[in-house]
Motif scaffolding. Structure first.
Motif, mmCIF file in Angstrom:
data_model
loop_
_atom_site.group_PDB
_atom_site.id
_atom_site.type_symbol
_atom_site.label_atom_id
_atom_site.label_comp_id
_atom_site.label_asym_id
_atom_site.label_seq_id
_atom_site.Cartn_x
_atom_site.Cartn_y
_atom_site.Cartn_z
ATOM 1 N N SER A 287 3.762 4.078 -7.701
ATOM 2 C CA SER A 287 3.373 2.682 -7.734
ATOM 3 C C SER A 287 4.009 1.682 -7.037
ATOM 4 C CB SER A 287 3.522 2.084 -9.285
ATOM 5 O OG SER A 287 4.775 2.117 -9.779
ATOM 6 N N HIS A 288 4.818 2.305 -5.902
ATOM 7 C CA HIS A 288 5.685 1.392 -5.146
ATOM 8 C C HIS A 288 4.480 0.461 -4.282
ATOM 9 C CE1 HIS A 288 8.044 0.065 -1.687
ATOM 10 N NE2 HIS A 288 9.097 0.708 -2.219
ATOM 11 N N PRO A 289 4.881 -0.862 -4.161
ATOM 12 C CA PRO A 289 3.920 -1.788 -3.627
ATOM 13 C C PRO A 289 3.415 -1.257 -2.189
ATOM 14 C CG PRO A 289 5.829 -2.969 -4.443
ATOM 15 C CD PRO A 289 5.987 -1.406 -4.594
ATOM 16 N N LEU A 290 4.383 -0.589 -1.323
ATOM 17 C CA LEU A 290 4.001 -0.324 0.063
ATOM 18 C C LEU A 290 2.972 0.401 0.016
ATOM 19 C CD1 LEU A 290 7.194 -0.302 2.005
ATOM 20 C CD2 LEU A 290 5.462 -1.837 2.356
ATOM 21 N N VAL A 291 2.996 1.508 -0.852
ATOM 22 C CA VAL A 291 2.033 2.642 -0.970
ATOM 23 C C VAL A 291 0.861 1.898 -1.762
ATOM 24 C CG1 VAL A 291 1.255 4.825 -2.519
ATOM 25 C CG2 VAL A 291 3.727 4.494 -1.700
ATOM 26 N N GLN A 292 0.577 1.183 -2.460
ATOM 27 C CA GLN A 292 -0.446 0.657 -3.202
ATOM 28 C C GLN A 292 -1.153 -0.305 -1.839
ATOM 29 O OE1 GLN A 292 -1.842 1.510 -5.962
ATOM 30 N NE2 GLN A 292 -0.228 2.981 -6.020
ATOM 31 N N SER B 92 -4.987 0.550 -0.413
ATOM 32 C CA SER B 92 -6.124 -0.456 -0.365
ATOM 33 C C SER B 92 -6.493 -0.536 0.971
ATOM 34 C CB SER B 92 -5.268 -1.857 -1.146
ATOM 35 O OG SER B 92 -4.993 -1.558 -2.298
ATOM 36 N N LEU B 93 -5.778 -0.763 1.737
ATOM 37 C CA LEU B 93 -6.246 -0.817 3.449
ATOM 38 C C LEU B 93 -7.336 0.263 3.629
ATOM 39 C CD1 LEU B 93 -3.266 -2.093 5.355
ATOM 40 C CD2 LEU B 93 -5.303 -3.299 4.377
ATOM 41 N N MET B 94 -6.776 1.740 3.194
ATOM 42 C CA MET B 94 -7.322 2.956 3.559
ATOM 43 C C MET B 94 -8.936 2.773 2.933
ATOM 44 S SD MET B 94 -4.425 5.553 3.473
ATOM 45 C CE MET B 94 -5.583 7.016 4.125
ATOM 46 N N ARG B 95 -8.880 2.175 1.659
ATOM 47 C CA ARG B 95 -10.211 2.306 0.871
ATOM 48 C C ARG B 95 -11.240 1.329 1.746
ATOM 49 N NH1 ARG B 95 -9.813 4.047 -4.457
ATOM 50 N NH2 ARG B 95 -7.678 3.923 -5.513
ATOM 51 N N GLU B 96 -10.951 0.550 2.702
ATOM 52 C CA GLU B 96 -11.924 -0.353 2.913
ATOM 53 C C GLU B 96 -12.769 0.508 4.195
ATOM 54 O OE1 GLU B 96 -8.979 -4.368 3.391
ATOM 55 O OE2 GLU B 96 -9.527 -3.297 5.106
ATOM 56 N N SER C 170 -10.783 1.313 10.700
ATOM 57 C CA SER C 170 -10.918 2.355 11.905
ATOM 58 C C SER C 170 -10.284 3.613 11.750
ATOM 59 C CB SER C 170 -10.436 1.605 13.268
ATOM 60 O OG SER C 170 -9.019 1.879 13.184
ATOM 61 N N ILE C 171 -10.980 4.702 12.683
ATOM 62 C CA ILE C 171 -10.392 6.070 12.468
ATOM 63 C C ILE C 171 -8.923 6.094 12.763
ATOM 64 C CG2 ILE C 171 -10.195 8.386 13.530
ATOM 65 C CD1 ILE C 171 -13.228 7.941 14.146
ATOM 66 N N LYS C 172 -8.407 5.243 13.860
ATOM 67 C CA LYS C 172 -7.081 5.141 14.160
ATOM 68 C C LYS C 172 -6.383 4.535 13.055
ATOM 69 C CE LYS C 172 -4.038 2.886 17.519
ATOM 70 N NZ LYS C 172 -3.414 2.014 16.806
ATOM 71 N N GLY C 173 -6.910 3.555 12.382
ATOM 72 C CA GLY C 173 -6.177 2.825 11.369
ATOM 73 C C GLY C 173 -5.899 3.838 10.082
#
Length: 211
Positions: A10-15, A19-23, A27-30
């Motif tokens: 549950s570390h804030p950086l992981v969460q 969330s950014l990856m779910r969007e 981009s593929i790079k991101g």
């Protein structure tokens, strides 16, 4: 569903990064960069309890006893193809780790895992093996990979994933109750095609741009 061996990171950086990856417009790079970064953060968690031993070293000022990881080095075991997205981040922390490659694909009709490649160090019985795959969906691939590692002698296996579905956790724990799981999230359920909801789509396709 038993959750005794499920470690939710549950570390804030992981969460935040998840969330950014779910969007859907990431981009593929991101996506690839975020998966690599989360792999590094999850590596901290899965290795938190590795045993240490005191060894003799010399600082510039005097000798001392200092802690180092005991025993043989880790083996990282990504499930191809998406599992390699974690690998660079983990190797950045443990560059001396050995790597086992587990080639599996999911049959689109049966959703069962089909093996096409397996290559691992010969001394898995003496090593902690960190098996990795971004998604624990049906659990078929994870179960097959753990069975392959055990057949090669692995006794201390840990499984790291980005997302898990309750169905996948239940299946994996039924087949491999001795293998603990580390995951950044447990989502709602699987859809009729075996994809995690709400999930983030197919991690391999998003990582390699093949969708």
């Amino acid at each position: 569903m038993t959750t005794k061996n499920v470690n939710l990171v549950s570390h804030p950086l992981v969460q935040h990064k998840l969330s950014l990856m779910r969007e859907k417009d990431r981009s593929i790079k991101g996506f690839r960069e975020l998966l690599n970064e989360i792999g590094m953060l999850l590596c901290y968690e899965v290795t938190r309890d590795l045993p240490l031993e005191m060894v003799d070293i010399e600082t510039p000022l005097q000798p001392m006893k200092a802690p180092q990881i005991a025993g043989k080095k880790l083996t990282f075991a990504p499930i191809l193809r998406a599992g390699v997205g974690f690998l660079d981040g983990m190797l950045a922390l443990v560059p001396s780790a050995r790597v086992a490659h587990i080639g599996l694909y999911r049959d689109p009709e049966t959703l069962q895992a089909v093996e096409y490649y397996f290559k691992a160090p010969h001394d898995l019985s003496d090593r902690t093996v960190v098996m990795m795959d971004p998604m624990l969906a049906t659990g078929n691939s994870a179960c097959a990979a753990a069975s392959l590692l055990k057949a090669r002698g692995a006794r201390d296996i840990r499984f790291v994933c980005l997302l898990a579905a309750p169905e996948g956790i239940a299946h994996f724990q039924k087949e491999h109750s001795d293998v603990p799981i580390w995951t950044a999230a447990v989502d709602e359920r699987l859809n009729d095609h075996g994809y995690i909801l709400p999930g983030l789509g197919d991690a391999g396709d998003r990582m390699f741009g093949t969708k």
